[in-house]
Write a protein that holds these residues in place. Structure first.
Motif, PDB file in Angstrom:
ATOM      1  N   ARG A   1       5.533 -16.650  13.921  1.00 19.82           N
ATOM      2  CA  ARG A   1       5.277 -16.263  12.441  1.00 19.82           C
ATOM      3  C   ARG A   1       4.742 -14.843  12.386  1.00 19.82           C
ATOM      4  O   ARG A   1       3.980 -14.324  11.566  1.00 19.82           O
ATOM      5  CB  ARG A   1       4.053 -17.195  12.132  1.00 19.82           C
ATOM      6  CG  ARG A   1       4.453 -18.452  12.075  1.00 19.82           C
ATOM      7  CD  ARG A   1       3.215 -19.484  11.607  1.00 19.82           C
ATOM      8  NE  ARG A   1       3.264 -20.806  11.763  1.00 19.82           N
ATOM      9  CZ  ARG A   1       4.111 -21.883  10.783  1.00 19.82           C
ATOM     10  NH1 ARG A   1       4.324 -21.154   9.628  1.00 19.82           N
ATOM     11  NH2 ARG A   1       4.336 -22.809  10.996  1.00 19.82           N
ATOM     12  N   ASN A   2       5.547 -13.941  12.968  1.00 23.35           N
ATOM     13  CA  ASN A   2       5.158 -12.377  13.019  1.00 23.35           C
ATOM     14  C   ASN A   2       3.709 -12.149  13.294  1.00 23.35           C
ATOM     15  O   ASN A   2       3.250 -11.069  12.769  1.00 23.35           O
ATOM     16  CB  ASN A   2       5.505 -11.976  11.525  1.00 23.35           C
ATOM     17  CG  ASN A   2       6.939 -12.228  11.268  1.00 23.35           C
ATOM     18  OD1 ASN A   2       7.956 -11.894  12.211  1.00 23.35           O
ATOM     19  ND2 ASN A   2       7.601 -12.560  10.181  1.00 23.35           N
ATOM     20  N   ALA A   3       3.184 -12.789  13.949  1.00 25.73           N
ATOM     21  CA  ALA A   3       1.497 -12.595  14.241  1.00 25.73           C
ATOM     22  C   ALA A   3       1.538 -11.475  15.248  1.00 25.73           C
ATOM     23  O   ALA A   3       2.067 -11.198  16.238  1.00 25.73           O
ATOM     24  CB  ALA A   3       0.968 -13.717  14.861  1.00 25.73           C
ATOM     25  N   PRO A   4       0.328 -10.571  14.980  1.00 26.13           N
ATOM     26  CA  PRO A   4       0.186  -9.417  16.030  1.00 26.13           C
ATOM     27  C   PRO A   4      -0.175  -9.981  17.221  1.00 26.13           C
ATOM     28  O   PRO A   4      -0.941 -10.888  17.427  1.00 26.13           O
ATOM     29  CB  PRO A   4      -0.459  -8.441  15.323  1.00 26.13           C
ATOM     30  CG  PRO A   4      -1.183  -9.462  14.355  1.00 26.13           C
ATOM     31  CD  PRO A   4      -0.166 -10.345  13.873  1.00 26.13           C
ATOM     32  N   VAL A   5      -0.037  -9.242  18.416  1.00 24.39           N
ATOM     33  CA  VAL A   5      -0.646  -9.154  19.582  1.00 24.39           C
ATOM     34  C   VAL A   5      -2.361  -8.949  19.267  1.00 24.39           C
ATOM     35  O   VAL A   5      -2.611  -8.023  19.065  1.00 24.39           O
ATOM     36  CB  VAL A   5      -0.099  -8.553  20.762  1.00 24.39           C
ATOM     37  CG1 VAL A   5      -0.893  -8.761  21.944  1.00 24.39           C
ATOM     38  CG2 VAL A   5       1.184  -8.883  20.890  1.00 24.39           C
ATOM     39  N   THR A   6      -3.111 -10.101  19.673  1.00 22.67           N
ATOM     40  CA  THR A   6      -4.579  -9.740  19.754  1.00 22.67           C
ATOM     41  C   THR A   6      -5.521  -9.741  20.913  1.00 22.67           C
ATOM     42  O   THR A   6      -6.621  -9.516  20.972  1.00 22.67           O
ATOM     43  CB  THR A   6      -5.264 -10.775  18.392  1.00 22.67           C
ATOM     44  OG1 THR A   6      -4.970 -12.093  19.071  1.00 22.67           O
ATOM     45  CG2 THR A   6      -4.466 -10.540  17.180  1.00 22.67           C
ATOM     46  N   GLY A   7      -4.689  -9.996  22.031  1.00 28.14           N
ATOM     47  CA  GLY A   7      -5.471 -10.216  23.127  1.00 28.14           C
ATOM     48  C   GLY A   7      -4.702 -10.748  24.301  1.00 28.14           C
ATOM     49  O   GLY A   7      -3.747 -11.123  24.005  1.00 28.14           O
TER      50      GLY A   7
END
Length: 229
Positions: free
Chosen positions: A155-161
């Protein structure tokens, strides 16, 4: 003679009933409306009130019984999905052994299938899991991942960790709206776990996925059967 005449004088003629003001003639005079006697109206009202009181008393009598004996809770329909069997059947067409994580029944699968990827061009192995905390995590695995497909799946989510599970570092992508994904490139395939579950449930399922992948041969051929480059 006068006295006799006074005694025998005719009485006034009675009014003609057909011509009196009370008669309903053809001239369209309003008919007389029937009137319910007061006693009858009182009895009718008393009967209606009695029925309402009886209904209220009946409900009040049965309500405690219903409350003390609630309807049994149903778990709903649970499909019997043998993920391992479906995985074995899909191995030849997939070109790799699709992951069939074993969780001891704590994660309940509700579907397992091989998708040819006609629309996206990326064939995938897909499994859905209901978590112990009544959430949901989907598993998608492919040997044909590309950046566009990866963004669509997450869902086009950014990398957060990142999160270690099964001895491997999974990339975390979070939409910030409850949906998150764990992504792992391992042994020739890309695995994506997605859902709104808590990270501890993601980690438990991810650990089982890694164990399943390590128990199968790494990808060495493409789904078409030709040697991989």
């Amino acid at each position: 003679m006068n006295d006799m005449q006074e005694k025998t004088s005719p009485s006034p003629e009675p009014a003609d009933p057909a011509g009196g003001p009370e008669a309903a003639g053809p001239g369209g005079e309003a008919p007389v409306k029937p009137v319910i006697p007061a006693a009858a109206a009182k009895r009718a009202n008393a009967s209606a009130i009695g029925m309402i009181i009886a209904l209220v008393v009946s409900i009040a009598a049965f309500l405690p019984i219903i409350l003390m004996n609630p309807l049994p809770k149903t778990e709903g329909y649970r499909p019997d999905i043998d993920v391992a069997a479906v995985s074995r059947n899909a191995t030849d067409v997939a070109g790799f052994t699709p992951a069939a994580p074993e969780t001891g029944g704590t994660f309940r699968p509700n579907y397992a299938r091989w998708e040819a990827g006609t629309g996206s061009g990326v064939p995938t192995w897909e499994v859905g899991f209901l978590t112990p905390k009544d959430s949901f995590i989907s598993l998608v695995q492919t040997s044909k991942a590309n950046p566009t497909w990866l963004l669509q799946q997450t869902r086009n989510a950014p990398v957060t960790g990142s999160r270690n599970a099964g001895g491997q570092e999974w990339e975390i992508r979070d939409t910030g709206k409850g949906e998150k994904s764990l992504v792992l490139d391992y042994r020739g395939t890309t695995v994506i776990l997605s859902g709104a579950a808590q990270l501890d449930e993601f980690a438990t399922l991810a650990d089982a996925v890694v164990k399943s992948m390590e128990s199968s041969p790494a990808v060495t051929v493409s789904p078409s059967g030709a040697p991989a480059p």
